[in-house]
Design a protein around this motif. Structure first.
Motif, PDB file in Angstrom:
ATOM      1  N   ASP A   1      27.569  71.636  11.758  1.00  0.00           N
ATOM      2  CA  ASP A   1      27.244  72.249  11.027  1.00  0.00           C
ATOM      3  C   ASP A   1      28.397  73.468  10.414  1.00  0.00           C
ATOM      4  OD1 ASP A   1      24.618  71.487  10.990  1.00  0.00           O
ATOM      5  OD2 ASP A   1      24.002  72.505  12.396  1.00  0.00           O
ATOM      6  N   GLY A   2      29.042  73.612  10.970  1.00  0.00           N
ATOM      7  CA  GLY A   2      30.580  73.717   9.957  1.00  0.00           C
ATOM      8  C   GLY A   2      31.178  75.609  10.898  1.00  0.00           C
ATOM      9  N   HIS A   3      30.158  74.917  12.913  1.00  0.00           N
ATOM     10  CA  HIS A   3      30.722  75.917  13.761  1.00  0.00           C
ATOM     11  C   HIS A   3      31.652  74.983  14.306  1.00  0.00           C
ATOM     12  CE1 HIS A   3      27.635  78.841  11.912  1.00  0.00           C
ATOM     13  NE2 HIS A   3      27.344  77.587  11.904  1.00  0.00           N
ATOM     14  N   ARG A   4      32.775  75.519  15.214  1.00  0.00           N
ATOM     15  CA  ARG A   4      33.848  75.192  16.176  1.00  0.00           C
ATOM     16  C   ARG A   4      32.936  75.319  17.146  1.00  0.00           C
ATOM     17  NH1 ARG A   4      36.242  77.292  11.921  1.00  0.00           N
ATOM     18  NH2 ARG A   4      37.725  76.169  11.035  1.00  0.00           N
ATOM     19  N   LEU A   5      33.113  74.128  18.039  1.00  0.00           N
ATOM     20  CA  LEU A   5      32.239  74.701  19.150  1.00  0.00           C
ATOM     21  C   LEU A   5      33.106  74.835  20.325  1.00  0.00           C
ATOM     22  CD1 LEU A   5      29.338  71.915  18.154  1.00  0.00           C
ATOM     23  CD2 LEU A   5      29.416  74.551  18.302  1.00  0.00           C
ATOM     24  N   GLY A   6      34.556  73.994  20.652  1.00  0.00           N
ATOM     25  CA  GLY A   6      35.240  73.339  21.552  1.00  0.00           C
ATOM     26  C   GLY A   6      36.342  72.484  21.160  1.00  0.00           C
TER      27      GLY A   6
ATOM     28  N   ARG B   1      41.993  80.206  19.024  1.00  0.00           N
ATOM     29  CA  ARG B   1      42.581  80.902  19.655  1.00  0.00           C
ATOM     30  C   ARG B   1      42.241  82.208  20.975  1.00  0.00           C
ATOM     31  NH1 ARG B   1      47.166  83.216  15.493  1.00  0.00           N
ATOM     32  NH2 ARG B   1      48.835  82.108  16.194  1.00  0.00           N
ATOM     33  N   THR B   2      40.300  82.503  19.400  1.00  0.00           N
ATOM     34  CA  THR B   2      39.944  83.330  20.128  1.00  0.00           C
ATOM     35  C   THR B   2      38.693  82.411  21.685  1.00  0.00           C
ATOM     36  OG1 THR B   2      39.665  84.271  18.298  1.00  0.00           O
ATOM     37  CG2 THR B   2      37.532  84.559  19.748  1.00  0.00           C
ATOM     38  N   LEU B   3      38.594  81.710  21.311  1.00  0.00           N
ATOM     39  CA  LEU B   3      37.738  80.119  22.035  1.00  0.00           C
ATOM     40  C   LEU B   3      38.531  80.029  23.716  1.00  0.00           C
ATOM     41  CD1 LEU B   3      35.451  76.822  21.371  1.00  0.00           C
ATOM     42  CD2 LEU B   3      37.118  76.737  23.252  1.00  0.00           C
ATOM     43  N   PHE B   4      39.788  79.951  23.184  1.00  0.00           N
ATOM     44  CA  PHE B   4      40.446  79.250  24.087  1.00  0.00           C
ATOM     45  C   PHE B   4      41.016  80.373  25.268  1.00  0.00           C
ATOM     46  CE2 PHE B   4      45.397  79.147  26.075  1.00  0.00           C
ATOM     47  CZ  PHE B   4      44.807  78.034  26.942  1.00  0.00           C
ATOM     48  N   LEU B   5      40.701  81.931  24.962  1.00  0.00           N
ATOM     49  CA  LEU B   5      40.391  83.613  25.607  1.00  0.00           C
ATOM     50  C   LEU B   5      39.773  83.560  26.088  1.00  0.00           C
ATOM     51  CD1 LEU B   5      42.571  85.438  26.342  1.00  0.00           C
ATOM     52  CD2 LEU B   5      41.661  86.533  24.041  1.00  0.00           C
ATOM     53  N   ALA B   6      38.637  83.264  25.309  1.00  0.00           N
ATOM     54  CA  ALA B   6      37.221  83.880  26.033  1.00  0.00           C
ATOM     55  C   ALA B   6      36.886  82.328  27.044  1.00  0.00           C
ATOM     56  CB  ALA B   6      36.377  83.650  25.216  1.00  0.00           C
ATOM     57  N   ALA B   7      36.968  81.748  27.058  1.00  0.00           N
ATOM     58  CA  ALA B   7      37.030  80.108  27.554  1.00  0.00           C
ATOM     59  C   ALA B   7      37.543  80.138  29.220  1.00  0.00           C
ATOM     60  CB  ALA B   7      36.757  78.832  27.317  1.00  0.00           C
ATOM     61  N   ARG B   8      38.277  80.749  29.162  1.00  0.00           N
ATOM     62  CA  ARG B   8      39.587  80.470  30.379  1.00  0.00           C
ATOM     63  C   ARG B   8      39.211  81.860  30.765  1.00  0.00           C
ATOM     64  NH1 ARG B   8      45.739  81.830  28.917  1.00  0.00           N
ATOM     65  NH2 ARG B   8      45.044  82.511  27.520  1.00  0.00           N
ATOM     66  N   LYS B   9      38.712  83.128  30.280  1.00  0.00           N
ATOM     67  CA  LYS B   9      37.950  84.073  30.704  1.00  0.00           C
ATOM     68  C   LYS B   9      37.000  83.875  31.885  1.00  0.00           C
ATOM     69  CE  LYS B   9      40.708  88.110  28.420  1.00  0.00           C
ATOM     70  NZ  LYS B   9      40.433  88.920  27.846  1.00  0.00           N
ATOM     71  N   ALA B  10      35.896  83.252  30.991  1.00  0.00           N
ATOM     72  CA  ALA B  10      34.469  82.540  31.478  1.00  0.00           C
ATOM     73  C   ALA B  10      35.019  81.953  33.044  1.00  0.00           C
ATOM     74  CB  ALA B  10      34.041  82.045  30.811  1.00  0.00           C
ATOM     75  N   SER B  11      35.839  81.172  32.602  1.00  0.00           N
ATOM     76  CA  SER B  11      36.035  79.416  33.582  1.00  0.00           C
ATOM     77  C   SER B  11      36.770  79.832  34.780  1.00  0.00           C
ATOM     78  CB  SER B  11      36.253  78.572  32.528  1.00  0.00           C
ATOM     79  OG  SER B  11      35.209  78.484  31.792  1.00  0.00           O
TER      80      SER B  11
ATOM     81  N   PHE C   1      42.390  68.503  14.517  1.00  0.00           N
ATOM     82  CA  PHE C   1      42.523  69.941  14.084  1.00  0.00           C
ATOM     83  C   PHE C   1      43.279  69.865  12.879  1.00  0.00           C
ATOM     84  CE2 PHE C   1      46.093  73.396  14.229  1.00  0.00           C
ATOM     85  CZ  PHE C   1      45.260  74.766  13.927  1.00  0.00           C
ATOM     86  N   THR C   2      43.047  71.445  12.438  1.00  0.00           N
ATOM     87  CA  THR C   2      44.234  71.595  10.824  1.00  0.00           C
ATOM     88  C   THR C   2      44.335  73.031  11.134  1.00  0.00           C
ATOM     89  OG1 THR C   2      41.564  72.893   9.954  1.00  0.00           O
ATOM     90  CG2 THR C   2      42.096  70.206   9.529  1.00  0.00           C
ATOM     91  N   GLU C   3      44.739  73.767  10.600  1.00  0.00           N
ATOM     92  CA  GLU C   3      45.316  74.813  10.655  1.00  0.00           C
ATOM     93  C   GLU C   3      44.309  75.908  10.745  1.00  0.00           C
ATOM     94  OE1 GLU C   3      47.978  76.310  11.787  1.00  0.00           O
ATOM     95  OE2 GLU C   3      48.846  74.363  13.143  1.00  0.00           O
ATOM     96  N   ALA C   4      43.704  75.594   9.655  1.00  0.00           N
ATOM     97  CA  ALA C   4      42.384  76.292   9.207  1.00  0.00           C
ATOM     98  C   ALA C   4      41.601  76.932  10.826  1.00  0.00           C
ATOM     99  CB  ALA C   4      40.874  75.518   8.531  1.00  0.00           C
ATOM    100  N   ASP C   5      41.361  76.002  11.909  1.00  0.00           N
ATOM    101  CA  ASP C   5      41.033  76.100  12.717  1.00  0.00           C
ATOM    102  C   ASP C   5      41.759  77.189  13.796  1.00  0.00           C
ATOM    103  OD1 ASP C   5      38.979  74.547  12.268  1.00  0.00           O
ATOM    104  OD2 ASP C   5      40.538  72.079  13.573  1.00  0.00           O
ATOM    105  N   ARG C   6      42.607  77.531  13.513  1.00  0.00           N
ATOM    106  CA  ARG C   6      43.365  78.142  14.737  1.00  0.00           C
ATOM    107  C   ARG C   6      43.217  79.604  15.201  1.00  0.00           C
ATOM    108  NH1 ARG C   6      48.891  77.273  16.564  1.00  0.00           N
ATOM    109  NH2 ARG C   6      48.652  75.518  14.859  1.00  0.00           N
ATOM    110  N   PRO C   7      42.809  80.163  13.937  1.00  0.00           N
ATOM    111  CA  PRO C   7      42.161  81.805  15.128  1.00  0.00           C
ATOM    112  C   PRO C   7      40.758  81.408  15.536  1.00  0.00           C
ATOM    113  CG  PRO C   7      42.730  81.570  12.257  1.00  0.00           C
ATOM    114  CD  PRO C   7      42.840  80.117  12.333  1.00  0.00           C
ATOM    115  N   PHE C   8      39.785  80.654  14.937  1.00  0.00           N
ATOM    116  CA  PHE C   8      38.771  80.508  16.250  1.00  0.00           C
ATOM    117  C   PHE C   8      38.721  80.039  17.465  1.00  0.00           C
ATOM    118  CE2 PHE C   8      34.545  78.250  17.960  1.00  0.00           C
ATOM    119  CZ  PHE C   8      34.299  80.156  17.803  1.00  0.00           C
TER     120      PHE C   8
END
Length: 143
Positions: free
Chosen positions: A54-59, A15-25, A6-13
């Motif tokens: 390819d520069g996209h964070r997946l999980g 955060r969004t992934l964590f919220l969306a994945a919890r809601k889905a799961s 992890f780097t700090e540049a990952d944090r915004p994405f």
């Protein structure tokens, strides 16, 4: 796919992934009080691995390294069932120095099955804020 720290540049994405994945799961839980900042609180002091392609964070996976404890593993709902979770789990398992552990909500049958398919064993049950969970173990070097 690449697994990296992890780097700090990952944090915004993430955060969004964590919220969306919890809601889905965790659809059986009331998500009305969940916030983006929950990621910060949940992963504080943990080692975070990020799956990227390819520069996209997946999980991501968040680990308490000294305890060999996998605290969180979440994959973007848009890319689930494409090997992202397996790649993250394998990277986590390789970091274990002894028996690995995690807690999985009992109601999350898909996650329980995922971990079992990867060699994890259910060893106990308990109760958390989100409901009943199973404690699972993985023996380092088992695979």
């Amino acid at each position: 796919m690449h697994i990296r720290l992890f780097t700090e540049a990952d944090r915004p994405f993430l955060r969004t992934l964590f919220l969306a994945a919890r809601k889905a799961s965790w659809h059986w839980l009331d998500s009305s009080g969940w916030r983006l900042e929950d990621f910060d609180r949940t992963t504080l002091g943990e080692t975070i691995l990020v799956a990227e392609e390819d520069g996209h964070r997946l999980g991501f996976a968040a680990v308490l390294k000294n305890d060999n404890f996998l605290h969180s593993l979440f994959v973007d709902p848009a890319v689930q069932r494409r090997g992202v979770g397996s790649a993250l789990l394998q990277a986590v398992e390789q970091s274990f120095t002894s028996t690995g552990a995690l807690k999985c909500l009992s109601a999350n049958r898909i996650a329980r099955q995922f971990y079992q398919q990867h060699g994890w064993s259910e060893v106990a049950t308990g109760e958390s804020e989100q409901g009943e969970y199973v404690l699972m173990h993985y023996i380092a070097g088992q695979r």
